[in-house]
Write a protein that holds these residues in place. Structure first.
Motif, mmCIF file in Angstrom:
data_model
loop_
_atom_site.group_PDB
_atom_site.id
_atom_site.type_symbol
_atom_site.label_atom_id
_atom_site.label_comp_id
_atom_site.label_asym_id
_atom_site.label_seq_id
_atom_site.Cartn_x
_atom_site.Cartn_y
_atom_site.Cartn_z
ATOM 1 N N THR A 123 0.828 -1.211 0.000
ATOM 2 C CA THR A 123 0.000 0.000 0.000
ATOM 3 C C THR A 123 0.861 1.259 0.000
ATOM 4 O OG1 THR A 123 -0.202 -0.030 2.423
ATOM 5 C CG2 THR A 123 -1.922 -1.136 1.153
ATOM 6 N N ARG A 124 2.097 1.152 0.467
ATOM 7 C CA ARG A 124 3.000 2.303 0.467
ATOM 8 C C ARG A 124 3.867 2.360 -0.776
ATOM 9 N NH1 ARG A 124 3.613 4.588 5.905
ATOM 10 N NH2 ARG A 124 2.069 3.562 7.228
ATOM 11 N N GLY A 125 3.709 1.389 -1.666
ATOM 12 C CA GLY A 125 4.409 1.436 -2.943
ATOM 13 C C GLY A 125 5.821 0.929 -2.929
ATOM 14 N N TYR A 126 6.263 0.297 -1.814
ATOM 15 C CA TYR A 126 7.629 -0.216 -1.768
ATOM 16 C C TYR A 126 7.782 -1.476 -2.617
ATOM 17 C CZ TYR A 126 7.890 2.890 2.296
ATOM 18 O OH TYR A 126 7.840 3.975 3.129
ATOM 19 N N ILE A 127 6.697 -2.251 -2.697
ATOM 20 C CA ILE A 127 6.647 -3.433 -3.548
ATOM 21 C C ILE A 127 5.412 -3.290 -4.426
ATOM 22 C CG2 ILE A 127 6.420 -5.951 -3.618
ATOM 23 C CD1 ILE A 127 9.070 -5.113 -2.504
ATOM 24 N N ASN A 128 5.556 -3.558 -5.720
ATOM 25 C CA ASN A 128 4.430 -3.374 -6.640
ATOM 26 C C ASN A 128 4.149 -4.670 -7.411
ATOM 27 O OD1 ASN A 128 3.830 -0.430 -6.350
ATOM 28 N ND2 ASN A 128 5.977 -0.274 -6.960
ATOM 29 N N PRO A 129 3.460 -5.625 -6.770
ATOM 30 C CA PRO A 129 3.138 -6.856 -7.494
ATOM 31 C C PRO A 129 2.081 -6.600 -8.559
ATOM 32 C CG PRO A 129 2.051 -6.827 -5.362
ATOM 33 C CD PRO A 129 2.935 -5.617 -5.398
ATOM 34 N N THR A 130 2.120 -7.374 -9.616
ATOM 35 C CA THR A 130 1.085 -7.296 -10.647
ATOM 36 C C THR A 130 -0.124 -8.085 -10.162
ATOM 37 O OG1 THR A 130 2.752 -7.135 -12.375
ATOM 38 C CG2 THR A 130 0.525 -7.774 -13.043
ATOM 39 N N ASP A 131 -1.210 -7.377 -9.842
ATOM 40 C CA ASP A 131 -2.359 -8.043 -9.221
ATOM 41 C C ASP A 131 -3.638 -7.320 -9.631
ATOM 42 O OD1 ASP A 131 -4.180 -9.376 -7.665
ATOM 43 O OD2 ASP A 131 -3.441 -8.610 -5.752
ATOM 44 N N SER A 132 -4.480 -7.991 -10.377
ATOM 45 C CA SER A 132 -5.787 -7.433 -10.743
ATOM 46 C C SER A 132 -6.918 -8.322 -10.236
ATOM 47 C CB SER A 132 -5.896 -7.307 -12.273
ATOM 48 O OG SER A 132 -5.733 -8.575 -12.885
ATOM 49 N N LYS A 133 -6.583 -9.256 -9.336
ATOM 50 C CA LYS A 133 -7.563 -10.220 -8.848
ATOM 51 C C LYS A 133 -8.089 -9.784 -7.488
ATOM 52 C CE LYS A 133 -8.236 -15.179 -8.447
ATOM 53 N NZ LYS A 133 -7.633 -16.505 -8.682
ATOM 54 N N PRO A 134 -9.406 -9.586 -7.334
ATOM 55 C CA PRO A 134 -9.953 -9.109 -6.056
ATOM 56 C C PRO A 134 -10.016 -10.229 -5.026
ATOM 57 C CG PRO A 134 -11.726 -9.457 -7.617
ATOM 58 C CD PRO A 134 -10.454 -9.697 -8.369
ATOM 59 N N PRO A 135 -10.213 -9.877 -3.749
ATOM 60 C CA PRO A 135 -10.353 -10.888 -2.704
ATOM 61 C C PRO A 135 -11.560 -11.794 -2.949
ATOM 62 C CG PRO A 135 -9.982 -8.715 -1.754
ATOM 63 C CD PRO A 135 -10.241 -8.510 -3.214
ATOM 64 N N VAL A 136 -11.547 -12.941 -2.288
ATOM 65 C CA VAL A 136 -12.605 -13.943 -2.470
ATOM 66 C C VAL A 136 -13.285 -14.215 -1.130
ATOM 67 C CG1 VAL A 136 -13.112 -16.332 -3.138
ATOM 68 C CG2 VAL A 136 -11.377 -15.016 -4.392
ATOM 69 N N PHE A 137 -14.623 -14.047 -1.089
ATOM 70 C CA PHE A 137 -15.407 -14.459 0.077
ATOM 71 C C PHE A 137 -15.533 -15.988 0.071
ATOM 72 C CE2 PHE A 137 -16.973 -10.143 -0.612
ATOM 73 C CZ PHE A 137 -17.164 -9.655 0.676
ATOM 74 N N HIS A 138 -15.362 -16.599 1.230
ATOM 75 C CA HIS A 138 -15.577 -18.043 1.361
ATOM 76 C C HIS A 138 -16.845 -18.348 2.168
ATOM 77 C CE1 HIS A 138 -11.753 -18.786 -0.461
ATOM 78 N NE2 HIS A 138 -11.076 -18.214 0.524
ATOM 79 N N ARG A 139 -16.945 -17.742 3.351
ATOM 80 C CA ARG A 139 -18.110 -17.952 4.213
ATOM 81 C C ARG A 139 -18.396 -16.674 4.998
ATOM 82 N NH1 ARG A 139 -19.620 -23.254 4.688
ATOM 83 N NH2 ARG A 139 -21.085 -22.677 6.344
ATOM 84 N N ILE A 140 -19.632 -16.541 5.421
ATOM 85 C CA ILE A 140 -19.963 -15.529 6.417
ATOM 86 C C ILE A 140 -20.640 -16.228 7.580
ATOM 87 C CG2 ILE A 140 -20.178 -13.599 4.809
ATOM 88 C CD1 ILE A 140 -23.279 -13.899 5.289
ATOM 89 N N ALA A 141 -20.586 -15.610 8.741
ATOM 90 C CA ALA A 141 -21.230 -16.151 9.937
ATOM 91 C C ALA A 141 -21.918 -15.010 10.666
ATOM 92 C CB ALA A 141 -20.207 -16.823 10.841
ATOM 93 N N ILE A 142 -23.008 -15.345 11.326
ATOM 94 C CA ILE A 142 -23.725 -14.379 12.155
ATOM 95 C C ILE A 142 -23.722 -14.902 13.583
ATOM 96 C CG2 ILE A 142 -25.905 -13.201 12.577
ATOM 97 C CD1 ILE A 142 -26.478 -13.380 9.599
ATOM 98 N N PHE A 143 -23.200 -14.077 14.484
ATOM 99 C CA PHE A 143 -23.078 -14.433 15.893
ATOM 100 C C PHE A 143 -23.993 -13.544 16.731
ATOM 101 C CE2 PHE A 143 -19.067 -15.351 13.854
ATOM 102 C CZ PHE A 143 -18.645 -16.550 14.405
ATOM 103 N N THR A 144 -24.401 -14.052 17.882
ATOM 104 C CA THR A 144 -25.050 -13.223 18.883
ATOM 105 C C THR A 144 -24.249 -13.322 20.170
ATOM 106 O OG1 THR A 144 -27.143 -12.649 19.928
ATOM 107 C CG2 THR A 144 -26.605 -15.003 19.791
ATOM 108 N N LEU A 145 -24.682 -12.577 21.195
ATOM 109 C CA LEU A 145 -24.009 -12.598 22.489
ATOM 110 C C LEU A 145 -24.978 -13.111 23.545
ATOM 111 C CD1 LEU A 145 -22.054 -9.206 22.458
ATOM 112 C CD2 LEU A 145 -21.134 -11.488 22.060
ATOM 113 N N ASP A 146 -24.815 -14.362 23.936
ATOM 114 C CA ASP A 146 -25.564 -14.891 25.067
ATOM 115 C C ASP A 146 -24.931 -14.394 26.361
ATOM 116 O OD1 ASP A 146 -27.182 -16.301 23.336
ATOM 117 O OD2 ASP A 146 -25.996 -18.147 23.480
ATOM 118 N N SER A 147 -25.579 -14.675 27.492
ATOM 119 C CA SER A 147 -24.987 -14.322 28.776
ATOM 120 C C SER A 147 -25.146 -15.474 29.748
ATOM 121 C CB SER A 147 -25.626 -13.055 29.353
ATOM 122 O OG SER A 147 -26.962 -13.281 29.731
#
Length: 568
Positions: A169-193
């Motif tokens: 992000t600071r430009g010290y290394i500049n890899p060739t990358d046009s591939k976006p991140p990949v979602f695998h799973r999402i989870a929904i949590f609550t807070l019991d007590s």
């Protein structure tokens, strides 16, 4: 006047390096990253980038800028062999897991090790003692320390704070990358007590699929939830060659188009890296082996990577209308992925409020000291050792091969941030075995060494960063060493290798002598081996009969000597 402005302009350029035009690349091969900055690791964030070097040790490593060596580091674990170079712009470059150093750096390290008769080094050097030029060969990439394959671990840090920075992000290394991140799973949590101590509970999780329209949940776009809830995201970034999973640099979460939560991994201080155990859903990782980054910021989480955040990332729903959640993921190169889904409050899904017998429940509050004392046990935590309030237990049982009760302390799914003080009183331990006693942690059939020293009251005292099962054990078995070779003639070989091992407590020291003279024998615990590279300055190959003596000591003081005769 023009000269004054020109000087100021050049001075600012010097102080503010602008990425690739300032630093050279540390290798002479193309950029190929096997791990990125901020990647999720056990108990820490990855503090640099890992660069591929062709699968084998030996790739040349060069200084990215002029400066001087601030530290030479040699360890069996961690960074292995590493060089720290201070540059005159207020930044430090770090080169870790090296196979060996080069030139004057190798000579200095060797002289230090032989002078001090030791195989490890953590030496800060005086400024300008070992000067370095930009592009100078400083070493060779390798697999030393806690490395799982030949590569170069490379960092840029702020010199004063030693804070590692995101190189891409600071430009010290500049890899060739046009591939976006990949979602695998999402989870929904609550807070019991439980007795008013909240704890997370997984409500639902869903696999994410990718199609021509982007990302979507596999079976449903509407999740029935209670209130409050928080989101967990399991995702990775990939380089174009798909050869390794990387961490996600940045995440934004919107609730009904309102910015609700965000983080970005631009840099962090090493004192904060263990907060990763609150950054992720630690208990769910322990239970299901799925790593979710969570939107909920616990009270004891001081990690300074979060941006816009409402209600600490908890979503409170006061109606039964549909609400849209949008999650944006970004990689270091700015590529973006988006996931949308909807949540609705349902009367059939509720927070659990549980009351149990107070005698079975001992609360620990994250912002208070905690002490548990028994005539046979003491367990002490400083305030801010946990990320949120938790439940504690101390259950003792008999153990056949131990010299104390087996103590089941706390819950293994609760992470500890600061070392806890643990004191266990031994029982039935003969005086002759006291020098060999240690505190052991039992995990299934595995026994781990946690050390310890006896205090005046007869307690064995140590520190731990883990809840779990502990007891007093002894180790009276000395380490082992052997050399398995088809020939004992080494006149045409570069090194001599021994197999070394210990049964429980681990090897503390490994010293070797050839013809009575101390020689450097490098111990690698991940391969259970130790080796000596023949140095013609110190021993001449004349075809003489030689005697190698290896002296091993484990962490409980057991000692063994191994003799081997060879020709060199």
């Amino acid at each position: 006047m023009k000269q004054k402005y020109l000087f100021t302009y050049l001075f600012i350029l010097f102080l503010l390096p602008s990425g690739a035009q300032y630093y050279r690349f540390p290798l002479d091969i193309p950029v190929s990253m096997s791990a990125n900055f901020g990647e999720l690791r056990a108990n820490h964030f990855h503090s640099g980038i890992d660069l591929r070097v062709g699968g084998a040790p030996g790739a040349k490593v060069f200084a990215v800028d002029s400066g001087y060596v601030m530290k030479i580091y040699i360890s069996r674990t961690g960074y292995g062999k590493a060089l720290y170079i201070n540059h005159y712009n207020g930044q430090t470059s770090v080169y870790a897991h090296l196979d060996r150093f080069a030139g004057a750096f190798a000579d200095y390290a060797e002289e230090y090790l032989y002078k001090n008769r030791r195989s490890t080094m953590n030496e800060n050097l005086p400024q300008d003692l070992l000067k370095v030029k930009k592009g100078e060969l400083i070493g060779y990439a390798g697999n030393s320390g806690s490395s799982m394959g030949a590569h170069l671990h490379f960092e840029i840090r702020e010199t004063e704070s030693q804070k590692p920075l995101n190189l891409v992000t600071r430009g010290y290394i500049n890899p060739t990358d046009s591939k976006p991140p990949v979602f695998h799973r999402i989870a929904i949590f609550t807070l019991d007590s439980v007795n008013d101590i909240v704890r997370p509970r997984l409500l639902q999780s869903a696999k994410i699929i990718q199609n021509i329209n982007g990302f979507t949940t596999e079976k449903t776009q509407i999740f029935q939830v209670c209130s409050p809830v928080f989101i967990g995201v399991n995702a990775n970034d990939y380089q174009p060659d798909n050869r390794s999973r990387h961490g996600v640099y940045k995440m934004n979460v919107f609730l009904d188009d309102i910015p609700f939560f965000s983080y970005s991994l631009d840099g962090f201080e090493f004192k904060d890296t263990r907060y990763i155990n609150s950054f992720i859903a630690y208990d769910e990782l322990a239970n299901s082996k799925t790593n979710y980054v969570k939107t909920y910021i616990e009270d004891g989480n001081m990690l300074p990577v979060y941006g816009a955040c409402i209600n600490k990332g908890l979503i409170f729903l006061n109606d039964t209308l549909l609400h849209n959640v949008k999650i944006e993921l970004f990689d270091d190169s700015g590529n973006r992925s988006v996931l949308n889904f909807k949540i609705r409050k349902s009367n059939t899904v509720a927070v659990k409020r549980i009351k149990i017998n107070p005698s079975d429940f001992i609360p620990i509050f994250w912002n208070r000291d905690f002490e548990y004392r028994d005539e046979n046990l003491e367990f002490l935590l400083e305030l801010e050792s946990l990320y949120s309030n938790a439940q504690f237990r101390a259950v003792k049982t008999q153990i056949a091969k131990g010299y104390s009760y087996l103590w089941k302390l706390g819950y293994a799914t609760v992470p500890i941030h600061k070392p806890a003080r643990l004191k266990i009183k031994s029982s039935g331990l003969p005086d002759r075995l006291k020098p060999y006693a240690f505190i052991a942690r039992k995990s299934g059939e595995k026994i781990s060494y946690y050390g310890g020293q006896f205090d005046d009251a007869g307690f064995l005292v140590t520190e731990t960063l883990d809840f779990g099962e502990y007891y007093v054990a002894v180790d009276t078995v000395p380490p082992k060493a052997s050399i398995k070779s088809k020939s004992n003639v080494y006149t045409k070989r570069s090194k001599i290798v021994a197999e070394v091992s210990d049964n429980v407590s681990g090897i503390n020291s490994c010293n070797a002598y050839i013809d009575g003279n101390w020689v450097l024998f490098e111990y690698d615990p991940k391969t259970n081996s130790a080796f000596h590279v023949f140095d013609k300055k110190r021993i001449t190959a004349t075809g003489k009969n030689r005697e190698l003596k290896i002296v091993l000591t484990d962490n409980c003081g057991n000692k063994t000597e191994y003799l081997y005769r060879f020709i060199y």
